[in-house]
Design a protein around this motif. Sequence first.
Motif, PDB file in Angstrom:
ATOM      1  N   VAL A  83     -16.153   8.458   5.507  1.00 30.92           N
ATOM      2  CA  VAL A  83     -16.677   9.820   5.610  1.00 30.92           C
ATOM      3  C   VAL A  83     -15.991  10.575   6.737  1.00 30.92           C
ATOM      4  CG1 VAL A  83     -18.728  11.180   6.142  1.00 30.92           C
ATOM      5  CG2 VAL A  83     -18.903   9.220   4.605  1.00 30.92           C
ATOM      6  N   MET A  84     -15.790   9.902   7.865  1.00 34.52           N
ATOM      7  CA  MET A  84     -15.145  10.546   9.003  1.00 34.52           C
ATOM      8  C   MET A  84     -13.689  10.894   8.699  1.00 34.52           C
ATOM      9  SD  MET A  84     -16.799   8.208  12.026  1.00 34.52           S
ATOM     10  CE  MET A  84     -15.872   8.980  13.348  1.00 34.52           C
ATOM     11  N   GLU A  85     -13.011  10.019   7.928  1.00 33.25           N
ATOM     12  CA  GLU A  85     -11.614  10.275   7.576  1.00 33.25           C
ATOM     13  C   GLU A  85     -11.445  11.573   6.805  1.00 33.25           C
ATOM     14  OE1 GLU A  85     -10.276   6.833   5.447  1.00 33.25           O
ATOM     15  OE2 GLU A  85      -9.046   6.179   7.117  1.00 33.25           O
ATOM     16  N   GLU A  86     -12.458  11.912   5.982  1.00 34.91           N
ATOM     17  CA  GLU A  86     -12.372  13.122   5.167  1.00 34.91           C
ATOM     18  C   GLU A  86     -12.233  14.366   6.038  1.00 34.91           C
ATOM     19  OE1 GLU A  86     -12.272  13.159   1.950  1.00 34.91           O
ATOM     20  OE2 GLU A  86     -13.032  11.202   1.306  1.00 34.91           O
ATOM     21  N   ILE A 135      -2.552  -8.568  -1.121  1.00 33.34           N
ATOM     22  CA  ILE A 135      -3.204  -8.917   0.145  1.00 33.34           C
ATOM     23  C   ILE A 135      -2.265  -9.752   1.004  1.00 33.34           C
ATOM     24  CG2 ILE A 135      -5.101 -10.190   1.197  1.00 33.34           C
ATOM     25  CD1 ILE A 135      -6.823  -9.395  -1.191  1.00 33.34           C
ATOM     26  N   GLU A 136      -1.668 -10.798   0.422  1.00 31.79           N
ATOM     27  CA  GLU A 136      -0.800 -11.689   1.185  1.00 31.79           C
ATOM     28  C   GLU A 136       0.441 -10.965   1.694  1.00 31.79           C
ATOM     29  OE1 GLU A 136       0.179 -15.124  -1.060  1.00 31.79           O
ATOM     30  OE2 GLU A 136      -1.853 -15.963  -1.010  1.00 31.79           O
ATOM     31  N   GLU A 137       0.961 -10.010   0.904  1.00 32.44           N
ATOM     32  CA  GLU A 137       2.209  -9.343   1.273  1.00 32.44           C
ATOM     33  C   GLU A 137       1.984  -8.000   1.955  1.00 32.44           C
ATOM     34  OE1 GLU A 137       5.570  -9.800  -1.247  1.00 32.44           O
ATOM     35  OE2 GLU A 137       4.522 -11.192  -2.576  1.00 32.44           O
ATOM     36  N   GLY A 138       0.727  -7.643   2.184  1.00 33.57           N
ATOM     37  CA  GLY A 138       0.421  -6.497   3.017  1.00 33.57           C
ATOM     38  C   GLY A 138       0.633  -5.140   2.388  1.00 33.57           C
ATOM     39  N   PHE A 139       0.433  -5.039   1.061  1.00 30.86           N
ATOM     40  CA  PHE A 139       0.578  -3.754   0.385  1.00 30.86           C
ATOM     41  C   PHE A 139      -0.780  -3.074   0.221  1.00 30.86           C
ATOM     42  CE2 PHE A 139       4.536  -5.770  -0.953  1.00 30.86           C
ATOM     43  CZ  PHE A 139       5.434  -4.719  -0.789  1.00 30.86           C
ATOM     44  N   ASP A 140      -0.781  -1.747   0.365  1.00 33.33           N
ATOM     45  CA  ASP A 140      -1.993  -0.968   0.148  1.00 33.33           C
ATOM     46  C   ASP A 140      -2.176  -0.603  -1.320  1.00 33.33           C
ATOM     47  OD1 ASP A 140      -2.837  -0.442   3.005  1.00 33.33           O
ATOM     48  OD2 ASP A 140      -0.800   0.356   3.051  1.00 33.33           O
ATOM     49  N   TYR A 276     -13.534  -1.244   0.605  1.00 29.93           N
ATOM     50  CA  TYR A 276     -13.191   0.046   1.190  1.00 29.93           C
ATOM     51  C   TYR A 276     -11.735   0.436   0.905  1.00 29.93           C
ATOM     52  CZ  TYR A 276     -11.996   3.389   4.845  1.00 29.93           C
ATOM     53  OH  TYR A 276     -11.534   4.475   5.521  1.00 29.93           O
ATOM     54  N   ILE A 277     -11.540   1.630   0.344  1.00 32.76           N
ATOM     55  CA  ILE A 277     -10.203   2.159   0.065  1.00 32.76           C
ATOM     56  C   ILE A 277      -9.937   3.289   1.050  1.00 32.76           C
ATOM     57  CG2 ILE A 277      -8.695   3.211  -1.656  1.00 32.76           C
ATOM     58  CD1 ILE A 277     -10.590   2.069  -3.794  1.00 32.76           C
ATOM     59  N   PRO A 278      -8.947   3.159   1.921  1.00 29.44           N
ATOM     60  CA  PRO A 278      -8.680   4.218   2.902  1.00 29.44           C
ATOM     61  C   PRO A 278      -8.425   5.568   2.238  1.00 29.44           C
ATOM     62  CG  PRO A 278      -7.469   2.227   3.456  1.00 29.44           C
ATOM     63  CD  PRO A 278      -8.072   1.996   2.101  1.00 29.44           C
ATOM     64  N   LEU A 283      -5.943   9.489  -1.601  1.00 27.73           N
ATOM     65  CA  LEU A 283      -5.167  10.725  -1.738  1.00 27.73           C
ATOM     66  C   LEU A 283      -3.928  10.503  -2.592  1.00 27.73           C
ATOM     67  CD1 LEU A 283      -5.093  12.467   1.769  1.00 27.73           C
ATOM     68  CD2 LEU A 283      -5.979  13.418  -0.364  1.00 27.73           C
ATOM     69  N   LEU A 284      -3.212   9.412  -2.350  1.00 24.48           N
ATOM     70  CA  LEU A 284      -1.986   9.146  -3.100  1.00 24.48           C
ATOM     71  C   LEU A 284      -2.293   8.866  -4.567  1.00 24.48           C
ATOM     72  CD1 LEU A 284       1.028   8.749  -3.276  1.00 24.48           C
ATOM     73  CD2 LEU A 284       0.718   6.378  -2.519  1.00 24.48           C
ATOM     74  N   ILE A 285      -3.352   8.118  -4.841  1.00 25.80           N
ATOM     75  CA  ILE A 285      -3.712   7.831  -6.233  1.00 25.80           C
ATOM     76  C   ILE A 285      -4.026   9.125  -6.979  1.00 25.80           C
ATOM     77  CG2 ILE A 285      -5.438   6.743  -7.717  1.00 25.80           C
ATOM     78  CD1 ILE A 285      -5.632   4.510  -5.622  1.00 25.80           C
TER      79      ILE A 285
END
Length: 301
Positions: A83-86, A135-140, A276-278, A283-285
């Motif tokens: 919520v704060m990120e918005e 997750i293992e390779e650090g992709f969002d 949780y999705i940042p 935004l990118l999706i």
Amino acid sequence: MNRFDAMNLFVRVAEQGSFSAAASQLGVARSVVTRQIAALEEHLGVKLMVRSTRSLSLTSAGSAYLEKCRAILDLVQEAEAGVMEERLTPSGQLRVSLPLSFGLRRLVPLLLEFSRAYPEINLAMDFNDRHLNLIEEGFDLSIRITGQLDPGVIARKLATCRLITVAAPEYLARHGRPRHPADLTEHACMGYSPQANNRPLNFQVDGHMESFYRSYRLQANNGDVLAEAAAQGLGITMQPDFIVDDYLAAGKLQTVLEDFEPPVLGIYAVLPTNRYIPHRVRLLIEFLSNKLAGARAATER
């Protein structure tokens, strides 16, 4: 008793291993911590901790409750952060895995536009056709093109693409035009398989999918290579529309077996988790979904 505050306090005590240390960290009296934990135990009807003058340890019920409390408190923190990120300017690292051909041909212009629109987001693009463990390779986020996602994959469908069977006009003039997928036994076929016969060409025949196994005269792990080989008259290949559209428009390739085209493929945004999705990822999706839908609508007009 505020149960949320009591849960937070219980986690602090368990992690610190001491009432006094937790009280000092929070800036309250030790008696406050003691009363809160006692009230929580009374509410639950179980002992959570075994206390002595020298040590503190969790009971089996306390250990199980600790894990649940941590999960709940993490979710609350994530919800508040979302919520704060918005309200803030989108920022932070955003690492995306992209399929090579589709990424270069269709996504790079969109991603550069996104980067211009959100300069505080540090966008890292990785072009690779492998199926990754995000997750293992650090992709969002990963963009994946497939007819069917694996069970349990968390994804949003962004768009679709077609698979088209093509050959060069001069190849068809020399060898004739196949009228049925079974005719491909008489033709030079080219495909993705690293082994000659383990990856079939799939077609819709009489309303259902059929697989046709062919020995490929030429193989590659990239569709652009196969499309160029077909344009040079080396044989027939099946490729996504985003690879062959320009060749078709230029007359370098022609479609064959149009009546047997397989079902469309989905273009998906795949996430590492359904938690949780940042904000920057969401935004990118949304950005890609809107742009790809707009591009598809423009080509269909």
